[in-house]
Motif scaffolding. Structure first.
Motif, PDB file in Angstrom:
ATOM      1  N   GLY A 396      38.385 -53.798 -71.001  1.00 43.06           N
ATOM      2  CA  GLY A 396      38.358 -54.214 -72.395  1.00 43.06           C
ATOM      3  C   GLY A 396      38.305 -55.719 -72.551  1.00 43.06           C
ATOM      4  N   LEU A 397      38.001 -56.151 -73.773  1.00 44.34           N
ATOM      5  CA  LEU A 397      37.884 -57.583 -74.061  1.00 44.34           C
ATOM      6  C   LEU A 397      39.187 -58.322 -73.801  1.00 44.34           C
ATOM      7  N   SER A 398      40.305 -57.619 -73.861  1.00 41.87           N
ATOM      8  CA  SER A 398      41.602 -58.264 -73.692  1.00 41.87           C
ATOM      9  C   SER A 398      41.944 -58.572 -72.241  1.00 41.87           C
ATOM     10  N   CYS A 399      41.072 -58.231 -71.283  1.00 42.04           N
ATOM     11  CA  CYS A 399      41.337 -58.505 -69.861  1.00 42.04           C
ATOM     12  C   CYS A 399      41.399 -60.006 -69.618  1.00 42.04           C
ATOM     13  N   THR A 400      42.445 -60.439 -68.909  1.00 40.15           N
ATOM     14  CA  THR A 400      42.633 -61.860 -68.621  1.00 40.15           C
ATOM     15  C   THR A 400      42.589 -62.170 -67.127  1.00 40.15           C
ATOM     16  N   LEU A 401      42.097 -61.243 -66.325  1.00 42.21           N
ATOM     17  CA  LEU A 401      41.981 -61.450 -64.876  1.00 42.21           C
ATOM     18  C   LEU A 401      43.332 -61.707 -64.214  1.00 42.21           C
ATOM     19  N   CYS A 402      44.383 -61.063 -64.724  1.00 43.81           N
ATOM     20  CA  CYS A 402      45.704 -61.265 -64.112  1.00 43.81           C
ATOM     21  C   CYS A 402      45.730 -60.733 -62.684  1.00 43.81           C
ATOM     22  N   GLY A 403      44.957 -59.687 -62.400  1.00 47.45           N
ATOM     23  CA  GLY A 403      44.856 -59.165 -61.045  1.00 47.45           C
ATOM     24  C   GLY A 403      45.893 -58.135 -60.667  1.00 47.45           C
ATOM     25  N   ASP A 404      46.838 -57.819 -61.541  1.00 46.40           N
ATOM     26  CA  ASP A 404      47.865 -56.825 -61.198  1.00 46.40           C
ATOM     27  C   ASP A 404      47.244 -55.471 -60.876  1.00 46.40           C
ATOM     28  N   CYS A 405      46.187 -55.116 -61.593  1.00 49.42           N
ATOM     29  CA  CYS A 405      45.544 -53.818 -61.379  1.00 49.42           C
ATOM     30  C   CYS A 405      44.848 -53.758 -60.026  1.00 49.42           C
ATOM     31  N   ILE A 406      44.312 -54.888 -59.572  1.00 49.04           N
ATOM     32  CA  ILE A 406      43.596 -54.921 -58.300  1.00 49.04           C
ATOM     33  C   ILE A 406      44.517 -54.513 -57.162  1.00 49.04           C
ATOM     34  N   HIS A 407      45.718 -54.999 -57.204  1.00 52.50           N
ATOM     35  CA  HIS A 407      46.652 -54.730 -56.124  1.00 52.50           C
ATOM     36  C   HIS A 407      47.317 -53.366 -56.273  1.00 52.50           C
ATOM     37  N   ARG A 408      47.206 -52.743 -57.439  1.00 50.44           N
ATOM     38  CA  ARG A 408      47.763 -51.413 -57.628  1.00 50.44           C
ATOM     39  C   ARG A 408      46.771 -50.324 -57.208  1.00 50.44           C
ATOM     40  N   CYS A 409      45.483 -50.602 -57.302  1.00 48.37           N
ATOM     41  CA  CYS A 409      44.470 -49.597 -56.951  1.00 48.37           C
ATOM     42  C   CYS A 409      44.548 -49.297 -55.457  1.00 48.37           C
ATOM     43  N   ARG A 410      44.807 -48.046 -55.118  1.00 52.80           N
ATOM     44  CA  ARG A 410      45.046 -47.688 -53.717  1.00 52.80           C
ATOM     45  C   ARG A 410      43.771 -47.662 -52.883  1.00 52.80           C
ATOM     46  N   ASP A 411      42.614 -47.564 -53.537  1.00 53.42           N
ATOM     47  CA  ASP A 411      41.357 -47.449 -52.804  1.00 53.42           C
ATOM     48  C   ASP A 411      40.480 -48.693 -52.917  1.00 53.42           C
ATOM     49  N   GLY A 412      41.011 -49.758 -53.487  1.00 56.35           N
ATOM     50  CA  GLY A 412      40.241 -50.993 -53.604  1.00 56.35           C
ATOM     51  C   GLY A 412      39.027 -50.878 -54.489  1.00 56.35           C
ATOM     52  N   ARG A 413      39.133 -50.083 -55.544  1.00 58.09           N
ATOM     53  CA  ARG A 413      37.979 -49.871 -56.428  1.00 58.09           C
ATOM     54  C   ARG A 413      37.923 -50.872 -57.568  1.00 58.09           C
ATOM     55  N   LEU A 414      38.906 -51.717 -57.669  1.00 58.47           N
ATOM     56  CA  LEU A 414      38.880 -52.822 -58.619  1.00 58.47           C
ATOM     57  C   LEU A 414      38.906 -54.122 -57.838  1.00 58.47           C
ATOM     58  N   THR A 415      38.031 -55.041 -58.178  1.00 61.81           N
ATOM     59  CA  THR A 415      37.931 -56.307 -57.456  1.00 61.81           C
ATOM     60  C   THR A 415      37.589 -57.429 -58.430  1.00 61.81           C
ATOM     61  N   TYR A 416      37.838 -58.659 -57.986  1.00 64.73           N
ATOM     62  CA  TYR A 416      37.324 -59.811 -58.708  1.00 64.73           C
ATOM     63  C   TYR A 416      35.836 -59.938 -58.402  1.00 64.73           C
ATOM     64  N   GLY A 417      35.099 -60.414 -59.379  1.00 61.00           N
ATOM     65  CA  GLY A 417      33.680 -60.662 -59.171  1.00 61.00           C
ATOM     66  C   GLY A 417      33.280 -61.998 -59.763  1.00 61.00           C
ATOM     67  N   PHE A 418      32.473 -62.744 -59.020  1.00 59.59           N
ATOM     68  CA  PHE A 418      31.956 -64.019 -59.507  1.00 59.59           C
ATOM     69  C   PHE A 418      30.503 -64.120 -59.093  1.00 59.59           C
ATOM     70  N   ALA A 419      29.616 -63.992 -60.081  1.00 64.07           N
ATOM     71  CA  ALA A 419      28.169 -64.071 -59.839  1.00 64.07           C
ATOM     72  C   ALA A 419      27.792 -63.131 -58.697  1.00 64.07           C
ATOM     73  N   ARG A 420      27.129 -63.647 -57.674  1.00 65.45           N
ATOM     74  CA  ARG A 420      26.655 -62.823 -56.574  1.00 65.45           C
ATOM     75  C   ARG A 420      27.569 -62.856 -55.351  1.00 65.45           C
ATOM     76  N   LEU A 421      28.730 -63.475 -55.478  1.00 63.82           N
ATOM     77  CA  LEU A 421      29.655 -63.524 -54.352  1.00 63.82           C
ATOM     78  C   LEU A 421      30.227 -62.142 -54.065  1.00 63.82           C
ATOM     79  N   SER A 422      30.598 -61.919 -52.814  1.00 62.83           N
ATOM     80  CA  SER A 422      31.259 -60.673 -52.454  1.00 62.83           C
ATOM     81  C   SER A 422      32.634 -60.620 -53.090  1.00 62.83           C
ATOM     82  N   SER A 423      33.232 -59.441 -53.085  1.00 58.20           N
ATOM     83  CA  SER A 423      34.560 -59.290 -53.680  1.00 58.20           C
ATOM     84  C   SER A 423      35.594 -60.131 -52.936  1.00 58.20           C
ATOM     85  N   VAL A 424      35.475 -60.209 -51.618  1.00 59.31           N
ATOM     86  CA  VAL A 424      36.432 -61.013 -50.834  1.00 59.31           C
ATOM     87  C   VAL A 424      36.276 -62.495 -51.159  1.00 59.31           C
ATOM     88  N   ALA A 425      35.038 -62.975 -51.167  1.00 59.36           N
ATOM     89  CA  ALA A 425      34.798 -64.389 -51.481  1.00 59.36           C
ATOM     90  C   ALA A 425      35.201 -64.707 -52.914  1.00 59.36           C
TER      91      ALA A 425
END
Length: 447
Positions: A396-425
């Motif tokens: 949703g629009l209210s997402c602030t990239l806090c990242g709490d959800c990324i670390h809760r997802c047990r299968d790594g299905r949520l990641t940070y994304g920046f342009a064409r960089l990989s999720s790790v980068a």
């Protein structure tokens, strides 16, 4: 079989490899002592203390420090040669001596490429690049701020003139430490909450000291209301004073809407209030229209007050009342529903951050194989991961990239994304930038 003397031999080799870098630090300290710069003397004497750390990030940081030290000697040599040439004095011997000292200092960086020192500084190599980058960026940003701002922007310089560089070194170490914590997926959510709250405590602590009469704790010596809405509404009313607005926009340009989840001095308290309820409720359907209406009302009011020439005391009273209403929302609503109601509905600057953030490459990516289990939604305090968001693979629009959800997802299905960089980068870049901004804001956290 391992020789019983091998630990002793390793210690002796390490001691030998660190002898020249230590000597270089002492020579630099003597150089600054001669020029009367006691702050840099303290920094040069403190640098060998990093030798006792074993983390991998320390090695590139020390290499950069010795390269900078070499540059210091070269510049000093050129200045003295030029002076001696002007007054007609011999300069060749001076050039040979200082050139040799410069080479010795520069070679200190090469010593950290030896096997014995690479073995010494090898802990957490996966976080070395992020931690070293956070240290160097923080130091560079604060050095630039110290040089460009017309008043002492660092507290150390206000109370102990000339020792701001020692505070800069400390903030660089703090940024590296924070970056290392944030790269740990198990600890990152707790670390984020604590560092955010710590920043807010420092911010309001210095405000309290300023109100108590210690004006040195106020950045300009003047008091400004710490209401985030004034970042936008203040310049509209006054027609000037865009420092905070520029700072806010620069932050959004670097890390998108993460201002709201890492750097806002008020948001940390809304987060603490929402944490009182273990499982957050979803935002109501009217939340966004209400948010948009409040934003428009605040901006129109600020413009109206200016056009009508209303005295500043009335404007300050309205701003203070708006801030108190926000505190009431935190206490009465955020605590009850487990969602940060102040930040997601009431705060105009929050809407500006998430809206502008959509124009930038930063994203929370929900992978196609997400099964919408809802584990992430149970930790989202911004109402940005409701079932429809997971189904559409778009937060949703209210997402602030806090990242709490990324670390809760047990299968790594949520990641940070920046342009064409990989999720790790993308994750590493985000941690690098947010750690640097946090440390810089903390160092300059005054009204």
């Amino acid at each position: 079989m391992t020789s019983p003397t091998s630990p002793l031999r390793t210690t002796l080799r390490t001691f030998g490899a660190l002898t020249l870098p230590t000597l270089s630090c002492l020579l630099l300290a003597a150089h600054y002592l001669r020029s009367g710069d006691l702050g840099m003397v303290a920094v040069c004497l403190a640098l060998p203390g990093l030798f006792f750390l074993r983390q991998a990030w320390v090695r590139p940081v020390l290499q950069a420090a010795f390269a900078a030290g070499m540059a210091v000697w070269v510049l000093a040599m050129m200045d003295l040669i030029q002076f001696r040439q002007v007054v007609g004095l011999p300069w060749l011997r001076l050039a040979l001596i200082l050139g040799s000292v410069a080479m010795v200092t520069g070679s200190g960086a090469l010593f950290f490429e030896t096997r014995v020192l690479r073995e010494r500084f090898r802990r957490r190599p996966e976080a070395a690049l992020v931690q070293a980058g956070a240290f160097l960026l923080t130091v560079c940003a604060l050095v630039l701020a110290q040089a460009k701002v017309s008043f002492p922007i660092l507290l150390a310089d206000r109370f102990f003139p000339g020792f701001g560089v020692l505070q800069i070194l400390g903030m660089g170490l703090y940024a590296a430490w924070i970056a290392g914590k944030l790269t740990d997926p198990e600890r990152a959510p707790l670390v984020r909450a604590r560092m955010w709250l710590f920043f807010s405590l420092v911010f309001f602590g210095q405000l309290a000291l300023g109100l108590a009469g210690w004006e040195r704790f106020l950045m300009t010596g003047d008091l400004h209301l710490p209401v985030p809405a004034l970042i936008l509404a203040g310049p509209i009313y006054r027609g000037e004073g865009i420092f905070m607005l520029t700072l806010f926009l620069s932050t959004v340009l670097l890390v998108g809407p993460a201002w709201c989840s890492h750097l806002c001095y008020i948001g940390a308290w809304d987060h603490q209030a929402a944490l009182r309820t273990k499982r957050p409720q979803g935002l109501p359907s009217w939340a966004f229209p209400a948010r948009l209406s409040i934003f428009a009302l605040v901006m129109v009011t600020a413009l109206g007050l200016r056009l009508m020439g209303v005295h500043w005391t009335w404007a300050v009273t309205l701003a203070a009342g708006f801030g108190l209403v926000g505190v009431g929302i935190m206490a009465a609503i955020s605590r009850k529903v487990g969602v940060m109601a102040h930040c997601t509905v009431f705060c105009p600057i929050g809407l500006a951050a998430v809206a502008l953030g959509r124009l930038l490459p930063w994203r929370l990516r929900i992978n196609r194989d997400c099964d919408a289990c809802g584990r992430c939604a149970r930790v989202c305090r911004y109402g940005a991961l409701e079932p429809e968001h997971l189904v559409n693979r778009k937060p949703g629009l209210s997402c602030t990239l806090c990242g709490d959800c990324i670390h809760r997802c047990r299968d790594g299905r949520l990641t940070y994304g920046f342009a064409r960089l990989s999720s790790v980068a993308s994750h590493q870049l985000f941690v690098l930038l947010i750690s640097t901004l946090h440390a810089v804001f903390l160092a300059t956290a005054r009204i």
